[in-house]
Design a protein around this motif. Structure first.
Motif, PDB file in Angstrom:
ATOM      1  N   GLN A 217       0.735  -1.080   0.022  1.00  0.00           N
ATOM      2  CA  GLN A 217      -0.025   0.123  -0.114  1.00  0.00           C
ATOM      3  C   GLN A 217       0.906   1.238  -0.178  1.00  0.00           C
ATOM      4  OE1 GLN A 217      -3.585  -0.053  -0.097  1.00  0.00           O
ATOM      5  NE2 GLN A 217      -2.964  -2.122  -0.744  1.00  0.00           N
ATOM      6  N   GLN A 218       2.232   1.149   0.173  1.00  0.00           N
ATOM      7  CA  GLN A 218       3.143   2.434   0.222  1.00  0.00           C
ATOM      8  C   GLN A 218       3.911   2.497  -1.081  1.00  0.00           C
ATOM      9  OE1 GLN A 218       3.478   4.881   2.555  1.00  0.00           O
ATOM     10  NE2 GLN A 218       5.065   5.715   1.206  1.00  0.00           N
ATOM     11  N   CYS A 219       4.433   1.507  -1.420  1.00  0.00           N
ATOM     12  CA  CYS A 219       5.468   1.684  -2.738  1.00  0.00           C
ATOM     13  C   CYS A 219       4.450   0.893  -3.940  1.00  0.00           C
ATOM     14  CB  CYS A 219       6.903   1.051  -2.446  1.00  0.00           C
ATOM     15  SG  CYS A 219       6.992  -0.808  -2.255  1.00  0.00           S
TER      16      CYS A 219
ATOM     17  N   ILE B 240       1.501   9.672   1.947  1.00  0.00           N
ATOM     18  CA  ILE B 240       0.206   9.468   1.213  1.00  0.00           C
ATOM     19  C   ILE B 240       0.350  10.781   0.124  1.00  0.00           C
ATOM     20  CG2 ILE B 240      -2.328   9.472   1.086  1.00  0.00           C
ATOM     21  CD1 ILE B 240      -2.189   7.825   3.325  1.00  0.00           C
ATOM     22  N   GLU B 241       0.509  11.964   0.829  1.00  0.00           N
ATOM     23  CA  GLU B 241       0.581  13.050   0.045  1.00  0.00           C
ATOM     24  C   GLU B 241       1.714  13.006  -1.139  1.00  0.00           C
ATOM     25  OE1 GLU B 241      -1.368  15.889  -0.241  1.00  0.00           O
ATOM     26  OE2 GLU B 241      -2.869  14.994   0.999  1.00  0.00           O
ATOM     27  N   LEU B 242       2.923  12.621  -0.622  1.00  0.00           N
ATOM     28  CA  LEU B 242       3.885  12.339  -1.555  1.00  0.00           C
ATOM     29  C   LEU B 242       3.527  11.373  -2.729  1.00  0.00           C
ATOM     30  CD1 LEU B 242       7.101  12.123   0.714  1.00  0.00           C
ATOM     31  CD2 LEU B 242       6.366  14.109  -1.270  1.00  0.00           C
ATOM     32  N   LYS B 243       2.706  10.272  -2.358  1.00  0.00           N
ATOM     33  CA  LYS B 243       2.265   9.444  -3.637  1.00  0.00           C
ATOM     34  C   LYS B 243       1.492  10.259  -4.388  1.00  0.00           C
ATOM     35  CE  LYS B 243       1.539   5.615  -5.459  1.00  0.00           C
ATOM     36  NZ  LYS B 243       2.290   5.560  -6.742  1.00  0.00           N
ATOM     37  N   ILE B 244       0.431  10.988  -3.895  1.00  0.00           N
ATOM     38  CA  ILE B 244      -0.458  11.689  -4.721  1.00  0.00           C
ATOM     39  C   ILE B 244       0.344  12.654  -5.363  1.00  0.00           C
ATOM     40  CG2 ILE B 244      -2.437  13.378  -4.673  1.00  0.00           C
ATOM     41  CD1 ILE B 244      -3.295  11.887  -2.066  1.00  0.00           C
ATOM     42  N   GLU B 245       1.220  13.402  -5.166  1.00  0.00           N
ATOM     43  CA  GLU B 245       1.857  14.176  -5.884  1.00  0.00           C
ATOM     44  C   GLU B 245       2.761  13.694  -6.920  1.00  0.00           C
ATOM     45  OE1 GLU B 245       4.329  16.589  -3.125  1.00  0.00           O
ATOM     46  OE2 GLU B 245       2.365  17.369  -2.056  1.00  0.00           O
ATOM     47  N   CYS B 246       3.146  12.458  -6.892  1.00  0.00           N
ATOM     48  CA  CYS B 246       4.112  11.862  -7.637  1.00  0.00           C
ATOM     49  C   CYS B 246       3.217  11.128  -8.982  1.00  0.00           C
ATOM     50  CB  CYS B 246       4.800  10.651  -7.208  1.00  0.00           C
ATOM     51  SG  CYS B 246       6.145  11.419  -6.125  1.00  0.00           S
TER      52      CYS B 246
ATOM     53  N   ASP C  49      10.828   4.494   6.958  1.00  0.00           N
ATOM     54  CA  ASP C  49      11.160   6.015   7.067  1.00  0.00           C
ATOM     55  C   ASP C  49      10.247   6.574   8.091  1.00  0.00           C
ATOM     56  OD1 ASP C  49      11.603   8.713   6.231  1.00  0.00           O
ATOM     57  OD2 ASP C  49      10.788   8.536   4.272  1.00  0.00           O
ATOM     58  N   ARG C  50      11.213   6.655   9.073  1.00  0.00           N
ATOM     59  CA  ARG C  50      10.338   7.266  10.237  1.00  0.00           C
ATOM     60  C   ARG C  50      10.470   9.076  10.296  1.00  0.00           C
ATOM     61  NH1 ARG C  50      13.264   3.367  14.749  1.00  0.00           N
ATOM     62  NH2 ARG C  50      12.610   1.591  13.663  1.00  0.00           N
ATOM     63  N   GLY C  51      11.054   9.603   9.217  1.00  0.00           N
ATOM     64  CA  GLY C  51      10.846  10.997   9.187  1.00  0.00           C
ATOM     65  C   GLY C  51       9.689  11.559   8.776  1.00  0.00           C
ATOM     66  N   ILE C  52       8.901  10.881   8.184  1.00  0.00           N
ATOM     67  CA  ILE C  52       7.458  11.509   7.806  1.00  0.00           C
ATOM     68  C   ILE C  52       6.249  10.604   8.143  1.00  0.00           C
ATOM     69  CG2 ILE C  52       8.555  12.952   5.807  1.00  0.00           C
ATOM     70  CD1 ILE C  52       7.314  10.777   3.901  1.00  0.00           C
ATOM     71  N   SER C  53       5.152  11.102   8.232  1.00  0.00           N
ATOM     72  CA  SER C  53       4.064  10.137   8.804  1.00  0.00           C
ATOM     73  C   SER C  53       3.427   9.669   7.552  1.00  0.00           C
ATOM     74  CB  SER C  53       3.089  11.254   9.247  1.00  0.00           C
ATOM     75  OG  SER C  53       2.466  12.306   8.362  1.00  0.00           O
ATOM     76  N   LEU C  54       2.323   8.790   7.732  1.00  0.00           N
ATOM     77  CA  LEU C  54       1.818   8.066   6.999  1.00  0.00           C
ATOM     78  C   LEU C  54       0.857   9.167   5.903  1.00  0.00           C
ATOM     79  CD1 LEU C  54       0.722   5.599   5.588  1.00  0.00           C
ATOM     80  CD2 LEU C  54      -1.082   5.341   7.418  1.00  0.00           C
ATOM     81  N   GLU C  55       0.363  10.221   6.612  1.00  0.00           N
ATOM     82  CA  GLU C  55      -0.218  10.935   5.732  1.00  0.00           C
ATOM     83  C   GLU C  55       0.844  11.869   4.809  1.00  0.00           C
ATOM     84  OE1 GLU C  55      -0.624  10.644   9.457  1.00  0.00           O
ATOM     85  OE2 GLU C  55      -2.561   9.982   9.269  1.00  0.00           O
TER      86      GLU C  55
END
Length: 70
Positions: free
Chosen positions: A18-20, A63-69, A54-60
């Protein structure tokens, strides 16, 4: 028992991280929960021992990064 039920874990349509979004074909590909059980939603590269790798960013944020990509 349904004969096909045994093979459900091995179908890429049902086991995509669900992430990559990589397909997970073998148990070794799946992430793990804090208690050591298999997590069927995320691969081991994204989710290990109950936390996102990747503990540097939250799940949200992920998700935003995935949407932007997309």
């Amino acid at each position: 028992m349904n004969k096909n039920h045994k093979n459900e874990m091995n179908t890429p349509e049902r086991n995509i991280c669900q992430q990559c979004e990589i397909p997970m074909h073998h148990l070794a590909n799946f992430g793990s929960n804090k208690d050591g059980t298999i997590n069927t939603e995320y691969c081991r590269s994204c989710y290990s021992r109950g936390v996102f790798v990747d503990r540097g960013i939250s799940l949200e944020e992920k998700i935003e990064l995935k949407i932007e990509c997309d």
